[in-house]
Motif scaffolding. Sequence first.
Motif, short mmCIF file in Angstrom:
data_model
loop_
_atom_site.label_atom_id
_atom_site.label_comp_id
_atom_site.label_asym_id
_atom_site.label_seq_id
_atom_site.Cartn_x
_atom_site.Cartn_y
_atom_site.Cartn_z
N ALA A 294 -9.72 1.70 -11.01
CA ALA A 294 -8.60 0.92 -10.48
C ALA A 294 -8.61 -0.49 -11.06
O ALA A 294 -9.66 -1.09 -11.27
CB ALA A 294 -8.68 0.87 -8.96
N THR B 46 1.31 5.31 -7.39
CA THR B 46 0.06 5.13 -6.65
C THR B 46 0.00 3.68 -6.17
O THR B 46 0.85 2.86 -6.52
CB THR B 46 -1.17 5.44 -7.52
OG1 THR B 46 -1.13 4.59 -8.68
CG2 THR B 46 -1.16 6.89 -7.98
N GLN B 47 -1.00 3.36 -5.39
CA GLN B 47 -1.09 2.02 -4.81
C GLN B 47 -1.19 0.95 -5.90
O GLN B 47 -2.07 1.02 -6.77
CB GLN B 47 -2.30 1.91 -3.90
CG GLN B 47 -2.21 2.74 -2.63
CD GLN B 47 -3.42 2.59 -1.76
OE1 GLN B 47 -4.23 1.69 -1.94
NE2 GLN B 47 -3.56 3.49 -0.79
N THR C 239 -2.46 -2.56 -7.13
CA THR C 239 -3.63 -3.30 -6.69
C THR C 239 -3.72 -4.73 -7.23
O THR C 239 -4.52 -5.52 -6.76
CB THR C 239 -4.91 -2.55 -7.11
OG1 THR C 239 -4.83 -2.25 -8.52
CG2 THR C 239 -5.04 -1.24 -6.33
N CYS D 87 -2.74 -0.48 -11.05
CA CYS D 87 -2.70 0.55 -10.02
C CYS D 87 -4.08 1.08 -9.68
O CYS D 87 -5.04 0.93 -10.44
CB CYS D 87 -1.81 1.71 -10.49
SG CYS D 87 -0.08 1.30 -10.68
N GLN D 88 -4.14 1.75 -8.53
CA GLN D 88 -5.37 2.37 -8.08
C GLN D 88 -5.82 3.47 -9.04
O GLN D 88 -7.02 3.73 -9.18
CB GLN D 88 -5.15 2.96 -6.68
CG GLN D 88 -6.39 3.57 -6.04
CD GLN D 88 -7.44 2.53 -5.69
OE1 GLN D 88 -7.11 1.43 -5.29
NE2 GLN D 88 -8.72 2.89 -5.83
N SER E 36 -8.35 -4.28 -10.76
CA SER E 36 -8.61 -5.23 -9.68
C SER E 36 -8.17 -6.65 -10.01
O SER E 36 -8.02 -7.48 -9.11
CB SER E 36 -10.10 -5.23 -9.31
OG SER E 36 -10.90 -5.49 -10.45
N ARG F 18 0.80 -1.23 0.00
CA ARG F 18 0.00 0.00 0.00
C ARG F 18 0.83 1.27 0.00
O ARG F 18 0.33 2.35 -0.34
CB ARG F 18 -0.95 -0.01 1.20
CG ARG F 18 -2.01 1.07 1.19
CD ARG F 18 -3.05 0.86 2.25
NE ARG F 18 -2.47 0.79 3.58
CZ ARG F 18 -3.16 0.58 4.71
NH1 ARG F 18 -4.48 0.41 4.62
NH2 ARG F 18 -2.57 0.50 5.88
N GLU G 211 -12.38 -2.09 -10.95
CA GLU G 211 -13.30 -1.97 -9.81
C GLU G 211 -14.68 -1.48 -10.21
O GLU G 211 -15.66 -1.74 -9.51
CB GLU G 211 -12.69 -1.03 -8.76
CG GLU G 211 -11.56 -1.66 -7.94
CD GLU G 211 -11.13 -0.78 -6.80
OE1 GLU G 211 -11.63 0.37 -6.70
OE2 GLU G 211 -10.28 -1.22 -5.99
#
Length: 376
Positions: free
Chosen positions: A249, A188-189, A191, A217-218, A251, A167, A272
């Motif tokens: 994002a 960025t995060q 995922t 990524c997010q 997923s 994260r 997402e």
Amino acid sequence: MELELHRVDLLQSSAAAPGTLLVLPPGENKTQKVVVGDLSGVVQCFSVKKGEVTLSFKTLPSQDKVTSITLGMGLKQKDKIFYTAGNSIRGITKKGKEFFRFTTSLTEAISQLRVADSHIWAGCQYTHNHFIEAADGGLYMSPDKILATELIPLMGPSEWLPVLACRDCCIRVIGKDNKPLFEIATGTQPTALRFVTDVHGPAAGSSTNLRELLYGCQDGRLVQLLLDSKTVRQGFVIQRGSSQEPRAAVSAIHCGADYSKTGVSDIVIGREDGSVEVWDVDGQGMPQLVVSTQLSESITSVGGGYITNPASPDIIVHTFTGKVRLAAWGFCCQSTGNLVLTCLLSPLYLLRLQCAQVAVQTDPDRNGASCLCRLH
């Protein structure tokens, strides 16, 4: 006839965690079965024959949620199913017979699982644990929450190393000493992670030691990393979209079938917001969007294979609420107006149909089927 891509509802499970769908290797009839797990503790395996779903096995509900399902990476484990239930790890055959059960001493539920021969990697929220023959083999304490994991054969064909998406906007490749070998900033995060067997772009075939890792990524980007035992560099990037039409994002990622018939495995991205995209990468490493569709709920897992017909690969997704949906090719019969799915056709008829499409593409004035990548 217009050949199109249609969504088909196959199964309804309970709500599902990310990474709880997988496609088994081909069986005797060259089609592939699908395994899904859910938060009610159920694992079920099914096949699709002539449009009908047939269950191979289904476990009983349990208080322990199924939070990760994976196939073994060892040479003799390719059709062995491993899944997590609470802090325990279980192994079952493709017929549903349990052959392995390991209750760990971990105090929290396992959310990420990878298995290769006698090695087990189990990821919790902040700890990533390594077990060798069900005994403690090491531990890595992540500085931030672990969002996704993967294995990559970085030191050799069977020398697997774990990769963690964390994260704190960092991807970490963990060495044999349970310390980070590489730390890659992602902006960025991150995922989702996916190791790709065949390298895309101009690096394909340049080195037998080069490995490809995809991460999502997010902010909606998907990035290619190219690694060997000493270096890591960035390859192509699928951008986040425009400010007017940003992409959600990432997923889930799947790569293992050539849907666009270009000779290279396409990249399938689940997002997402429920969108599913198929991307082709040309020889220069430029990704091109082939087709996309929009579902009504978040995608938790995406896979693919020859599920309905040995002549044409399918895309299969698992959504947050437990819907298992298939993207299957079909066409509208001009004489009756009825939809005919190719999963109901014989492989020989399907081959003739595909040949007719190629003929029309090369000569638009010919009568026949036109191949349109449209989703309904």
